[in-house]
Design a protein around this motif. Sequence first.
Motif, PDB file in Angstrom:
ATOM      1  N   THR A 109       0.834  -1.204   0.000  1.00 47.55           N
ATOM      2  CA  THR A 109       0.000   0.000   0.000  1.00 47.55           C
ATOM      3  C   THR A 109       0.869   1.255   0.000  1.00 47.55           C
ATOM      4  O   THR A 109       0.664   2.170  -0.798  1.00 47.55           O
ATOM      5  CB  THR A 109      -0.889   0.037   1.260  1.00 47.55           C
ATOM      6  N   MET A 110       1.844   1.293   0.905  1.00 48.63           N
ATOM      7  CA  MET A 110       2.635   2.508   1.040  1.00 48.63           C
ATOM      8  C   MET A 110       3.531   2.722  -0.174  1.00 48.63           C
ATOM      9  O   MET A 110       3.581   3.815  -0.726  1.00 48.63           O
ATOM     10  CB  MET A 110       3.480   2.481   2.325  1.00 48.63           C
ATOM     11  N   VAL A 111       4.229   1.665  -0.607  1.00 50.40           N
ATOM     12  CA  VAL A 111       5.159   1.823  -1.734  1.00 50.40           C
ATOM     13  C   VAL A 111       4.404   2.229  -2.998  1.00 50.40           C
ATOM     14  O   VAL A 111       4.713   3.228  -3.656  1.00 50.40           O
ATOM     15  CB  VAL A 111       5.957   0.516  -1.963  1.00 50.40           C
ATOM     16  N   LEU A 112       3.370   1.459  -3.314  1.00 50.26           N
ATOM     17  CA  LEU A 112       2.614   1.738  -4.536  1.00 50.26           C
ATOM     18  C   LEU A 112       1.882   3.078  -4.425  1.00 50.26           C
ATOM     19  O   LEU A 112       1.862   3.876  -5.374  1.00 50.26           O
ATOM     20  CB  LEU A 112       1.605   0.603  -4.754  1.00 50.26           C
ATOM     21  N   GLY A 113       1.311   3.326  -3.262  1.00 53.70           N
ATOM     22  CA  GLY A 113       0.553   4.562  -3.066  1.00 53.70           C
ATOM     23  C   GLY A 113       1.430   5.793  -3.182  1.00 53.70           C
ATOM     24  O   GLY A 113       1.097   6.749  -3.872  1.00 53.70           O
ATOM     25  N   VAL A 128      -1.316   9.474 -16.440  1.00 56.69           N
ATOM     26  CA  VAL A 128      -1.051   8.768 -15.168  1.00 56.69           C
ATOM     27  C   VAL A 128      -1.894   9.381 -14.052  1.00 56.69           C
ATOM     28  O   VAL A 128      -2.522   8.674 -13.262  1.00 56.69           O
ATOM     29  CB  VAL A 128       0.436   8.896 -14.771  1.00 56.69           C
ATOM     30  N   ASP A 129      -1.888  10.719 -14.032  1.00 62.28           N
ATOM     31  CA  ASP A 129      -2.628  11.428 -12.998  1.00 62.28           C
ATOM     32  C   ASP A 129      -4.119  11.105 -13.080  1.00 62.28           C
ATOM     33  O   ASP A 129      -4.760  10.774 -12.079  1.00 62.28           O
ATOM     34  CB  ASP A 129      -2.385  12.932 -13.166  1.00 62.28           C
ATOM     35  N   ASN A 130      -4.653  11.188 -14.303  1.00 63.99           N
ATOM     36  CA  ASN A 130      -6.088  10.946 -14.448  1.00 63.99           C
ATOM     37  C   ASN A 130      -6.467   9.513 -14.096  1.00 63.99           C
ATOM     38  O   ASN A 130      -7.472   9.281 -13.424  1.00 63.99           O
ATOM     39  CB  ASN A 130      -6.527  11.262 -15.871  1.00 63.99           C
ATOM     40  N   VAL A 131      -5.624   8.566 -14.522  1.00 68.24           N
ATOM     41  CA  VAL A 131      -5.925   7.159 -14.221  1.00 68.24           C
ATOM     42  C   VAL A 131      -5.852   6.941 -12.705  1.00 68.24           C
ATOM     43  O   VAL A 131      -6.746   6.332 -12.110  1.00 68.24           O
ATOM     44  CB  VAL A 131      -4.949   6.211 -14.953  1.00 68.24           C
ATOM     45  N   THR A 132      -4.801   7.487 -12.071  1.00 74.72           N
ATOM     46  CA  THR A 132      -4.668   7.325 -10.616  1.00 74.72           C
ATOM     47  C   THR A 132      -5.863   7.928  -9.895  1.00 74.72           C
ATOM     48  O   THR A 132      -6.411   7.350  -8.964  1.00 74.72           O
ATOM     49  CB  THR A 132      -3.382   8.010 -10.105  1.00 74.72           C
ATOM     50  N   ARG A 133      -6.275   9.116 -10.343  1.00 74.14           N
ATOM     51  CA  ARG A 133      -7.400   9.763  -9.654  1.00 74.14           C
ATOM     52  C   ARG A 133      -8.706   9.012  -9.868  1.00 74.14           C
ATOM     53  O   ARG A 133      -9.527   8.903  -8.961  1.00 74.14           O
ATOM     54  CB  ARG A 133      -7.518  11.214 -10.109  1.00 74.14           C
ATOM     55  N   GLU A 216      -6.100   5.749  -1.586  1.00 79.31           N
ATOM     56  CA  GLU A 216      -6.131   6.771  -0.540  1.00 79.31           C
ATOM     57  C   GLU A 216      -4.732   7.357  -0.289  1.00 79.31           C
ATOM     58  O   GLU A 216      -4.560   8.568  -0.214  1.00 79.31           O
ATOM     59  CB  GLU A 216      -6.662   6.111   0.746  1.00 79.31           C
ATOM     60  N   VAL A 217      -3.738   6.463  -0.198  1.00 79.02           N
ATOM     61  CA  VAL A 217      -2.370   6.918   0.036  1.00 79.02           C
ATOM     62  C   VAL A 217      -1.890   7.751  -1.154  1.00 79.02           C
ATOM     63  O   VAL A 217      -1.256   8.799  -0.984  1.00 79.02           O
ATOM     64  CB  VAL A 217      -1.435   5.716   0.282  1.00 79.02           C
ATOM     65  N   ALA A 218      -2.223   7.311  -2.364  1.00 79.35           N
ATOM     66  CA  ALA A 218      -1.821   8.043  -3.571  1.00 79.35           C
ATOM     67  C   ALA A 218      -2.429   9.443  -3.564  1.00 79.35           C
ATOM     68  O   ALA A 218      -1.779  10.430  -3.883  1.00 79.35           O
ATOM     69  CB  ALA A 218      -2.250   7.280  -4.814  1.00 79.35           C
ATOM     70  N   ARG A 219      -3.687   9.548  -3.154  1.00 74.89           N
ATOM     71  CA  ARG A 219      -4.383  10.834  -3.145  1.00 74.89           C
ATOM     72  C   ARG A 219      -3.707  11.803  -2.162  1.00 74.89           C
ATOM     73  O   ARG A 219      -3.461  12.972  -2.484  1.00 74.89           O
ATOM     74  CB  ARG A 219      -5.839  10.605  -2.729  1.00 74.89           C
ATOM     75  N   ILE A 220      -3.389  11.275  -0.979  1.00 71.78           N
ATOM     76  CA  ILE A 220      -2.774  12.135   0.034  1.00 71.78           C
ATOM     77  C   ILE A 220      -1.359  12.547  -0.392  1.00 71.78           C
ATOM     78  O   ILE A 220      -0.973  13.709  -0.272  1.00 71.78           O
ATOM     79  CB  ILE A 220      -2.762  11.419   1.403  1.00 71.78           C
ATOM     80  N   THR A 221      -0.591  11.576  -0.928  1.00 71.95           N
ATOM     81  CA  THR A 221       0.761  11.887  -1.400  1.00 71.95           C
ATOM     82  C   THR A 221       0.702  12.943  -2.496  1.00 71.95           C
ATOM     83  O   THR A 221       1.469  13.902  -2.504  1.00 71.95           O
ATOM     84  CB  THR A 221       1.439  10.627  -1.966  1.00 71.95           C
ATOM     85  N   ARG A 222      -0.249  12.769  -3.425  1.00 67.21           N
ATOM     86  CA  ARG A 222      -0.354  13.701  -4.542  1.00 67.21           C
ATOM     87  C   ARG A 222      -0.588  15.125  -4.051  1.00 67.21           C
ATOM     88  O   ARG A 222       0.138  16.040  -4.435  1.00 67.21           O
ATOM     89  CB  ARG A 222      -1.516  13.266  -5.453  1.00 67.21           C
TER      90      ARG A 222
END
Lengths: 334, 299
Positions: A109-113, A128-133, A216-222
């Motif tokens: 979770t943390m690494v990928l996020g 990438v951004d749009n797909v992640t979001r 969730e982690v990706a969103r916060i990191t972003r």
Amino acid sequence: MGTYVVRRLAWMILVVLGMTLITFAITHMIPADPAKIAAGLGADASAVEKIRQELGLDLPLPEQYLFYLKNLLRGDLGRSILTSRPVLDDIKDYFPATLELTVLSMVVTMVLGVFLGILSALQQGRLVDNVTRLFATLWVAMPVFWFALMLQILFYGKLEWLPPGGRIGETVSPPPHVTGMFTLDSLLTLRFGTLGNALVHLILPVTAVALTRVAEVARITRSSMLEVLGVDYVRTARAKGLSEKVVILRHALKNASLPIITTFGLQFGYLLGGTILVESIFQWPGMGRYAVLSITSVDFPAVIGVTVVASFSFVLVNLGVDLTYRFADPRIRY
Amino acid sequence: MISQDSSAADSSEVQSLMPVHRRRARFRVRGNELAILGAVVVVALVLLAIFGPRLAPYDPYKLSFTEKLKQPSQDHWFGTDEAGRDIFSRVLHGTRISLRVAAIVVTIAAGIGVTLGTVAGFYGGWVDDIVMRVADVFMAFPGLVLAMAVSAAVGASIEAAIVAVSFVWWPVYTRLTRGQVLAIREEVYVQAARSIGASDGRIMMRHVLPNIFSVLLVRMTMDIGYAILYTSSLGFIGLGAQEPMPEWGRMVATGRRWILDHSYYSTFPGVAIFITVLAFTWLGDALRDWLDPRMRYGQ
């Protein structure tokens, strides 16, 4: 720092005491008579009475709470009705499997996020951004248990690429017991075949648990990265000709890491919950499966035992998270 | 934070010439296609919850042993279960169950949480300390684990699931409300109300609560979705709704027994959970953009 740690520990003890009060209240909410349940079916009135005294259930409530606390301190979580062993012994058997699954899911979770979050921030508005979001928007609504089943149908039922469940293949003998975590144990005893087999068995459960939190982690990191990328010292770092890698990892990510560390503690709680749901699907012999089995057989001491152990580990992880702040941001002085 | 994507930057000059309200409207519509979709789906779900049972082609409880575990077909769109019941009709009925349960959970959690949060924020001091520390202890539990214990104690049933999830959820509202009340307490209009002799109760009901209503509404909308996720998880592990109630989580769990040959059984109720939760989170996002001006450009 010293006083902060002491204060934080004191608060933790209070929280844990509060938690025991709540679990005690829950144990006393059950409509059924615990003494009768413990005595078993067909026990006569004197036997029930004897057990009532043994369990301290004839005492006034405050005394019962002290009795309960004393037992907890001694590690006595009661006796499981299902296995007729002390609950703590059962949990000792099941806990490593859950820990293995939770820790690995946490790492993924943390690494990928964090990786997706950084990529998303750097490529803002692009693919990438749009797909992640989009992924983030969809996955908040995903029922973990259903997603796990779908993975099982696809990768075991249809494609037959991965095993349907269990911790290790039936023909493979588990590694010698060191920590109880098969991957770590086989690594420590240098059994790489066993390690590979254990890892293959981990793919589906870890994917099921981790993917629901990656978003969730990706969103916060972003959002944390976007904020940091716009500040002066990042521009200065770029202007003085530092490589992009150094700018991102040393200057930006380090300063963006506080919200990410905060989410670490929270995610642990969610992952623990996710693990409980996923374990019964993949026949993963962990605390979740133990809890579900005890629930279906009305084994109340076991359910409470799992609650206590899971909650305490959650509190510990969050304590660790709080103490880590100091290292992530030296400006924080306690 | 203002959107920084390139298309926005290109049209920034044009935008600056537009009247402010038109610019806002453009932002709102552009960011919210998903939100509109969410709103449409939520309305559709509510209608289904009301009229679904009448629209269902079959009785969701009617057993038919000649029709056991039939694949999806024209007669049974989602197939049939192990007792020959029509899965489509059961999923339709499940909408009412899930929405009702979630609405009750959110109402109870918000009711307790907002009351305590308002009192804590408004009075401050030891009242605040006690309420917030108790809330902290509740929040220190992993949510699903605590809900599981409570549900097991009350006895596995849909009512137990409602009690359990509300029990876990109220501190979220307490914390949210307290934060809002702390800010509003210092506003001039509250001071003014106090100076003309309004009672504490009146100030809280007439001046404080209406001003945090929009924030609460956003949170409650999103939480309807998450409450469905929670209660169906409890249903799945056998702690929520019991057979033969057509609750989605329970149906996914029962379908597991035939998962490899009859995967449709668990698939459709799961899709229903997913779509419902998604719709409520999107609608919650939309409401936040509309109701909270500070968040309007936040996308």
